[in-house]
Design an enzyme around this catalytic site. Structure first.
Site, PDB file in Angstrom:
ATOM      1  N   CYS A 102       0.810  -1.223   0.000  1.00  0.00           N
ATOM      2  CA  CYS A 102       0.000   0.000   0.000  1.00  0.00           C
ATOM      3  C   CYS A 102       0.842   1.271   0.000  1.00  0.00           C
ATOM      4  O   CYS A 102       0.325   2.355  -0.286  1.00  0.00           O
ATOM      5  CB  CYS A 102      -0.963  -0.002   1.175  1.00  0.00           C
ATOM      6  SG  CYS A 102      -2.052  -1.448   1.215  1.00  0.00           S
ATOM      7  N   HIS A 134      -3.253   7.070   2.335  1.00  0.00           N
ATOM      8  CA  HIS A 134      -3.682   5.793   1.764  1.00  0.00           C
ATOM      9  C   HIS A 134      -5.108   5.522   2.214  1.00  0.00           C
ATOM     10  O   HIS A 134      -5.437   5.635   3.400  1.00  0.00           O
ATOM     11  CB  HIS A 134      -2.734   4.686   2.235  1.00  0.00           C
ATOM     12  CG  HIS A 134      -3.242   3.308   1.989  1.00  0.00           C
ATOM     13  ND1 HIS A 134      -3.747   2.898   0.771  1.00  0.00           N
ATOM     14  CD2 HIS A 134      -3.343   2.231   2.825  1.00  0.00           C
ATOM     15  CE1 HIS A 134      -4.125   1.633   0.864  1.00  0.00           C
ATOM     16  NE2 HIS A 134      -3.895   1.214   2.089  1.00  0.00           N
ATOM     17  N   ASN A 192     -10.181  -0.226  -0.265  1.00  0.00           N
ATOM     18  CA  ASN A 192      -8.719  -0.173  -0.206  1.00  0.00           C
ATOM     19  C   ASN A 192      -8.168  -0.784  -1.493  1.00  0.00           C
ATOM     20  O   ASN A 192      -8.257  -1.993  -1.704  1.00  0.00           O
ATOM     21  CB  ASN A 192      -8.234  -0.960   1.013  1.00  0.00           C
ATOM     22  CG  ASN A 192      -6.728  -0.917   1.202  1.00  0.00           C
ATOM     23  OD1 ASN A 192      -5.994  -0.555   0.301  1.00  0.00           O
ATOM     24  ND2 ASN A 192      -6.268  -1.324   2.365  1.00  0.00           N
TER      25      ASN A 192
END
Length: 329
Positions: free
Chosen positions: A123, A256, A286
């Site tokens: 990520c 993020h 996500n």
């Protein structure tokens, strides 16, 4: 004679989501057939996610990346043949090898022999890739670098595990980073700590023509949450310190897009109003390395992010990795 300093600047952004939007209600109904219980209320309360996008079986990570890259190039008004480096951040490559970046180069029709490689920092991948591109440009090695984050995380989800399968989605985001006489990437900061590798991982590999270990994503949610909140604040402050700026001078925060509670906690620790934070986790879920460039492109295209504004990007992911990049758009 002293040579003028070379900087890098984002001159184009792009993003792409696969065609299938899956709401929490739709996902809950599909999971019910597996005797996995969840609900829209349960997911929203814990994550802030309302929907995500899943790629169809015939759509690959490189396919998503190509669409995002084309939009970034179009916004920048730069021909694909002028790209002299492609850096693609992903944890879900099309193949073990060749790199997904090389596949993107081919699909974009770039025949100039430009360099292309993948970055694997989960990520945090896009921030890692952006920092790498910035340093290459500052060195004078390259002038136009496509920096892409692209993922098909739906392929590595265990849909019998409601603690993870509701969180992730597929997508891609890209920027064209180009040499400039004006600073665009003001600072970057990257870190990792492999001692935490086991709290967020896909602990499997290909061995003898078969998968050895577990090919599905595993996450210790509480451990990840605790670590993420701490490192995101510190790395943002580090990037600000390198640039000689205060948090109050940030126009936009793009963390993020993993969990709204982590994002809100980060904004609070930086004493930033939530109105300065770009949020797309509600619609995208996500998307790992794609989440930051996806959110950046959304905010550029809807007019919130304007030229000259300062934007803080920060990510944290498996590895454990984390990083931040402070931009002047």
């Amino acid at each position: 004679m002293t040579q003028p300093a070379i900087y890098s600047r984002v001159i184009g952004t792009g993003s792409y989501l696969p065609p299938r939007r899956v709401s929490n209600q739709q996902l809950a109904e599909e999971l019910a057939a597996r005797q996995v219980e969840t609900s829209d209320e349960w997911i929203v309360a814990r994550t802030g996610i309302k929907a995500r996008y899943f790629a169809p079986p015939d759509m690959t990570t490189s396919d998503l990346a190509v669409e995002a890259a084309r939009k970034a190039l179009d916004m920048a008004g730069v021909d694909a043949q002028a790209v002299d480096l492609i850096i693609l951040a992903t944890s879900t490559p099309d193949f073990v090898f060749p790199s997904t970046a090389c596949l993107v180069q081919s699909k974009l029709g770039i025949t100039n022999g430009c360099a292309a490689f993948d970055v694997q920092a989960v990520c945090s991948g896009f921030v890692y890739a952006l920092a790498t591109a910035d340093n290459f440009i500052r060195s004078g090695a390259y002038r136009n670098v496509l920096v892409i984050g692209a993922e098909t995380f739906s392929r590595i989800l265990d849909f019998n595990d409601r603690t993870t399968c509701v969180l992730f989605g597929d997508g891609a985001g890209a920027v064209l980073l180009s040499a400039s006489s004006e600073p665009g990437v003001l600072s970057t900061a990257l870190h990792a700590d492999g001692r935490y590798a086991d709290i967020l991982c896909v602990p499997g590999n290909v061995h003898g023509g078969a998968i050895q270990g577990n090919a599905f994503l595993y996450m210790d949610g509480q451990a990840v949450f605790k670590l993420a909140v701490g490192v995101l604040e510190k790395v943002a402050l580090e990037a600000l310190d390198k640039a000689g700026l205060e948090a109050s001078q940030i126009d936009w925060l793009i963390p993020h897009q993993a969990n709204i509670r982590i994002m809100l906690s980060t904004a609070r620790k930086l004493h930033l109003p939530t109105e300065k934070m770009i949020v797309t986790v509600d619609e995208h879920g996500n998307t790992s390395a794609a989440s930051i460039p996806l959110a950046l492109d959304v905010a550029v295209r809807d007019g919130r992010i304007q030229r000259g504004q300062r934007v803080m990007l920060e990510g944290v992911g498996g590895g454990f990795t984390w990083g931040a990049a402070l931009l002047r758009m």
